[in-house]
Design a protein around this motif. Sequence first.
Motif, PDB file in Angstrom:
ATOM      1  N   LEU A 175      15.460  19.743  -1.148  1.00  0.00           N
ATOM      2  CA  LEU A 175      15.538  21.202  -1.749  1.00  0.00           C
ATOM      3  C   LEU A 175      16.725  21.579  -2.052  1.00  0.00           C
ATOM      4  N   LEU A 176      17.963  21.305  -1.105  1.00  0.00           N
ATOM      5  CA  LEU A 176      19.340  21.648  -1.530  1.00  0.00           C
ATOM      6  C   LEU A 176      19.718  21.400  -2.706  1.00  0.00           C
ATOM      7  N   ASN A 177      19.491  19.772  -3.303  1.00  0.00           N
ATOM      8  CA  ASN A 177      20.056  19.234  -4.373  1.00  0.00           C
ATOM      9  C   ASN A 177      19.351  19.818  -5.529  1.00  0.00           C
ATOM     10  N   ASN A 178      17.957  20.232  -5.292  1.00  0.00           N
ATOM     11  CA  ASN A 178      17.165  21.106  -6.568  1.00  0.00           C
ATOM     12  C   ASN A 178      17.942  22.534  -6.718  1.00  0.00           C
ATOM     13  N   ALA A 179      18.208  23.070  -5.749  1.00  0.00           N
ATOM     14  CA  ALA A 179      19.175  24.226  -5.819  1.00  0.00           C
ATOM     15  C   ALA A 179      20.300  24.055  -6.737  1.00  0.00           C
ATOM     16  N   ILE A 180      21.081  23.171  -6.122  1.00  0.00           N
ATOM     17  CA  ILE A 180      22.386  22.825  -7.111  1.00  0.00           C
ATOM     18  C   ILE A 180      21.877  22.487  -8.406  1.00  0.00           C
ATOM     19  N   LYS A 181      21.158  21.525  -8.567  1.00  0.00           N
ATOM     20  CA  LYS A 181      20.579  20.977  -9.904  1.00  0.00           C
ATOM     21  C   LYS A 181      20.376  22.187 -10.863  1.00  0.00           C
ATOM     22  N   PHE A 182      19.577  23.359 -10.313  1.00  0.00           N
ATOM     23  CA  PHE A 182      19.318  24.326 -11.340  1.00  0.00           C
ATOM     24  C   PHE A 182      20.245  25.719 -11.155  1.00  0.00           C
ATOM     25  N   THR A 183      21.435  25.521 -10.608  1.00  0.00           N
ATOM     26  CA  THR A 183      22.285  26.565 -10.600  1.00  0.00           C
ATOM     27  C   THR A 183      23.447  26.238 -11.431  1.00  0.00           C
ATOM     28  N   ASP A 184      23.989  26.983 -12.311  1.00  0.00           N
ATOM     29  CA  ASP A 184      25.214  26.753 -12.961  1.00  0.00           C
ATOM     30  C   ASP A 184      26.411  27.693 -12.722  1.00  0.00           C
ATOM     31  N   GLU A 185      25.856  28.917 -12.251  1.00  0.00           N
ATOM     32  CA  GLU A 185      26.989  30.133 -11.798  1.00  0.00           C
ATOM     33  C   GLU A 185      26.676  30.439 -10.327  1.00  0.00           C
ATOM     34  N   GLY A 186      27.613  30.893  -9.896  1.00  0.00           N
ATOM     35  CA  GLY A 186      27.300  31.693  -8.508  1.00  0.00           C
ATOM     36  C   GLY A 186      27.292  30.568  -7.278  1.00  0.00           C
ATOM     37  N   GLU A 197      16.060  27.891   5.262  1.00  0.00           N
ATOM     38  CA  GLU A 197      16.236  28.773   4.036  1.00  0.00           C
ATOM     39  C   GLU A 197      17.184  28.146   3.063  1.00  0.00           C
ATOM     40  N   ILE A 198      16.840  27.827   1.807  1.00  0.00           N
ATOM     41  CA  ILE A 198      17.930  27.360   0.952  1.00  0.00           C
ATOM     42  C   ILE A 198      17.583  28.531  -0.352  1.00  0.00           C
ATOM     43  N   ALA A 199      18.721  29.201  -0.649  1.00  0.00           N
ATOM     44  CA  ALA A 199      18.554  30.192  -1.677  1.00  0.00           C
ATOM     45  C   ALA A 199      19.722  29.912  -2.725  1.00  0.00           C
ATOM     46  N   ASP A 200      19.323  30.317  -4.036  1.00  0.00           N
ATOM     47  CA  ASP A 200      20.444  29.954  -5.006  1.00  0.00           C
ATOM     48  C   ASP A 200      20.261  31.133  -5.991  1.00  0.00           C
ATOM     49  N   THR A 201      21.275  31.044  -6.966  1.00  0.00           N
ATOM     50  CA  THR A 201      21.499  32.123  -7.915  1.00  0.00           C
ATOM     51  C   THR A 201      21.391  31.472  -9.213  1.00  0.00           C
ATOM     52  N   GLY A 202      20.314  30.643  -9.325  1.00  0.00           N
ATOM     53  CA  GLY A 202      20.149  29.721 -10.420  1.00  0.00           C
ATOM     54  C   GLY A 202      19.258  30.383 -11.632  1.00  0.00           C
ATOM     55  N   ILE A 203      18.625  29.558 -12.248  1.00  0.00           N
ATOM     56  CA  ILE A 203      17.720  30.048 -13.473  1.00  0.00           C
ATOM     57  C   ILE A 203      16.561  30.523 -13.003  1.00  0.00           C
ATOM     58  N   GLY A 204      15.959  30.283 -11.685  1.00  0.00           N
ATOM     59  CA  GLY A 204      14.792  30.988 -11.289  1.00  0.00           C
ATOM     60  C   GLY A 204      13.511  30.121 -12.008  1.00  0.00           C
ATOM     61  N   ILE A 205      12.459  30.719 -11.619  1.00  0.00           N
ATOM     62  CA  ILE A 205      11.092  30.255 -11.855  1.00  0.00           C
ATOM     63  C   ILE A 205      10.239  31.424 -12.281  1.00  0.00           C
ATOM     64  N   ALA A 206       9.404  31.274 -13.368  1.00  0.00           N
ATOM     65  CA  ALA A 206       8.606  31.981 -13.805  1.00  0.00           C
ATOM     66  C   ALA A 206       7.385  32.230 -12.977  1.00  0.00           C
ATOM     67  N   GLU A 207       6.822  33.288 -12.897  1.00  0.00           N
ATOM     68  CA  GLU A 207       5.711  33.650 -11.927  1.00  0.00           C
ATOM     69  C   GLU A 207       4.572  32.623 -12.267  1.00  0.00           C
ATOM     70  N   GLU A 208       4.278  32.433 -13.791  1.00  0.00           N
ATOM     71  CA  GLU A 208       3.129  31.660 -13.919  1.00  0.00           C
ATOM     72  C   GLU A 208       3.346  30.267 -13.570  1.00  0.00           C
ATOM     73  N   ASP A 209       4.532  29.634 -13.481  1.00  0.00           N
ATOM     74  CA  ASP A 209       5.071  28.297 -13.061  1.00  0.00           C
ATOM     75  C   ASP A 209       4.868  28.044 -11.544  1.00  0.00           C
ATOM     76  N   LEU A 210       4.956  29.019 -10.636  1.00  0.00           N
ATOM     77  CA  LEU A 210       5.052  28.831  -9.217  1.00  0.00           C
ATOM     78  C   LEU A 210       3.928  28.024  -8.663  1.00  0.00           C
ATOM     79  N   ILE A 211       2.790  27.968  -9.252  1.00  0.00           N
ATOM     80  CA  ILE A 211       1.564  27.108  -8.886  1.00  0.00           C
ATOM     81  C   ILE A 211       1.772  25.780  -8.993  1.00  0.00           C
ATOM     82  N   GLN A 212       2.703  25.457  -9.974  1.00  0.00           N
ATOM     83  CA  GLN A 212       2.664  24.196 -10.508  1.00  0.00           C
ATOM     84  C   GLN A 212       3.630  23.071  -9.965  1.00  0.00           C
ATOM     85  N   ILE A 213       4.724  24.128  -9.344  1.00  0.00           N
ATOM     86  CA  ILE A 213       6.118  23.334  -8.836  1.00  0.00           C
ATOM     87  C   ILE A 213       5.953  22.275  -7.736  1.00  0.00           C
ATOM     88  N   PHE A 214       4.564  22.433  -6.936  1.00  0.00           N
ATOM     89  CA  PHE A 214       4.446  21.421  -6.006  1.00  0.00           C
ATOM     90  C   PHE A 214       3.340  20.433  -6.348  1.00  0.00           C
TER      91      PHE A 214
END
Length: 690
Positions: free
Chosen positions: A339-350, A392-409
């Motif tokens: 989860l932490l690596n994913n947060a870093i992977k999809f965060t470019d600023e912040g 809890e792992i929070a990031d300031t990255g690119i985020g996920i569209a609502e329609e994609d949330l059901i697919q990520i797992f």
Amino acid sequence: MKKNLLRVERLLKGVADATNYLLTMADYSEGINEALATLGEATEVDRIYIFYIHSHPDTQSSACSQLWEWVAEGIVSQMNNPDLYNFPFQDILPRIYEILSQGGAIAGNVRDFPEEEKQILEPQGIISILLVPILIKENFWGFVGFDDCHQEQNWQEIEIATLRAIAGSIGGIIARHEAEEQLQLLNQDLERRIHHRTRELIVAKEEADKANQAKSDFLANMSHELRTPLNGILGYAQILNRSPFIPEKERNGVDIIYQCGTHLLTLINDILDLAKIEAQKFELNTTVIHLPSFLKGVVDIVRVRSDKKGLDFIFNYDPSLPDAIVADEKRLRQVLINLLNNAIKFTDEGGVTFNVLVNKKLEHIENPKQEENNPLIQDKRQKNTDCQIKFEIADTGIGIAEEDLIQIFQAFEQVGKDKNRYAEGTGLGLAITQKIVHLMDSNIKVKSKLGEGSSFSFTINCPVSQNWGQDLFIQDKAQIIGYQENTFTILVVDDRWENRSVLVNLLEPIGFNIREAINGEEALNIIKNHSIDLMITDIVMPVMNGYELIKKIKQNPQLQELKIIVSSASVSDADRQMSLNIGGDDFLPKPVDAEKLLELLSKHLKLTWQYRSVNPSSASTAKEVIIPPEKDLQTLLTLAQDGLLTKLVEIAKSISESDSRYIPFTNKILTLAKAFEIEEIESLIQGYLA
């Protein structure tokens, strides 16, 4: 009148007998034939027949064909009359068809029928006729006909009603037979489909088994090849970490190398576990975890990557968290790092924020039913504490569209428009992570807003370990430097020099005499000519492999007592079991874990270890410790009590920069902060404030 009563009485008896035949005979067709014969005798007609209605094969209009017939003696049967098959009933006898199809009956003498009907009936020698419909589920199925070819009949209403009733019974028997026949056809079709599908499944299973075997072979070979260089990396990281001459800064680097190598090893193991996940044979193995050290290891691993990207990494540690919990350390680490690596992977600023919080603590009493009415036991009962911990792992990255949330797992799913990031993963990480969290009786919750960032969290219930301190003292506070017994000689057999080098450099400094062999044949010669106390051997080697070597040793009565530890990068259950079955005393997977190696040596050689303290607090205190002003001490104490370690480290560094005399004091604080020893920091500062 009397004659009519006798006729009706005879008809009723005949109907009763006919009904009995219909209900009791196994072959429904024979039952209908017997019923018609009985009715023929009861009605004294010359011919009884049954026609069924169907579509004409050519015109598709309504037609009829004869199925059953009974004839009196001297009457010619019409069963073989081709004119009575596919007879265009509705077109040629429309009036009769209309009445019968509406549920009515046709009864009378042919001479009274319309001319067009007489032209059809009279050539068949019919003088009087009665036709009653057969209705099945209110649908016009066919009709029963009663012909008299010698005299005219005056059918009474009671006779017509009685014969309509028997026609209904015949319809019921026919309907039951058709249903049974349809069911039989369906069963036959189902059996055919099942047989066909079974064959398909067998073929598919055979193909899947072949594919799985190929996958297993590939994964096993890949695992073996990756474990060999990892053995060198992790082995020498452990060797360097045991050295008393490594400075603190460099030792931290060695620790990070070891942590990263361990994580890579975990990933390799996870690949091998993939088959278990697919087969739903994934299980958790719980152990006691020193939570501060565990979280420090996780943070150190991911901080390397966040620093490389120039991101802020904030770690918030709840001060009320327990020191030790019981959980699956390997799987919990895997989940958090993923989860932490994913947060870093999809965060470019912040940055990325990692929060570990206590939701609640629950106290429960063992065996409550047993203790309920026993005051003696109640006095001695023990309370155990469970802790509900939220990650809890929070990031300031690119985020996920609502329609994609059901697919990520979902396995192999990678969402989002930035395809360049896909190359960094397989799409399996979150799917495996969610499965592991499910096994922990929890669920990963996601909050995300496109372009603003995401938050992943899950909560687990963990038993708190109450007696962890003694075991951890030996592991964390002391280092093995030798053993009390006379020198033991260990033979290391491996065709790879780097693997032998790791074992030599781990064992020689603590007093073992080490001999080396590059294959089984060379090892056998050494064993025969020298006194060897224990052998550590690889499996896959040229000339003579490990299995052949062990067989030859066990077949030699003079060598049978030699203790053998099989150490291999082939770590499947089959390889492990084969090693033990063939004569190995224990199995040590590669990369070699130093603590596990020493544990096995102690077990098989009956060693008494000698230790050297490595407690940071026991370091030289020759340099005078200058204490900062009380105001600074109070600030540090408040930060420690609030669990704000990041801020505490920042203030401690600024204190040392303001005056170099405070460096010995701040170094102590920083060392304790790195180990998350919050209580020790508080005690240290309070000692100076007293």
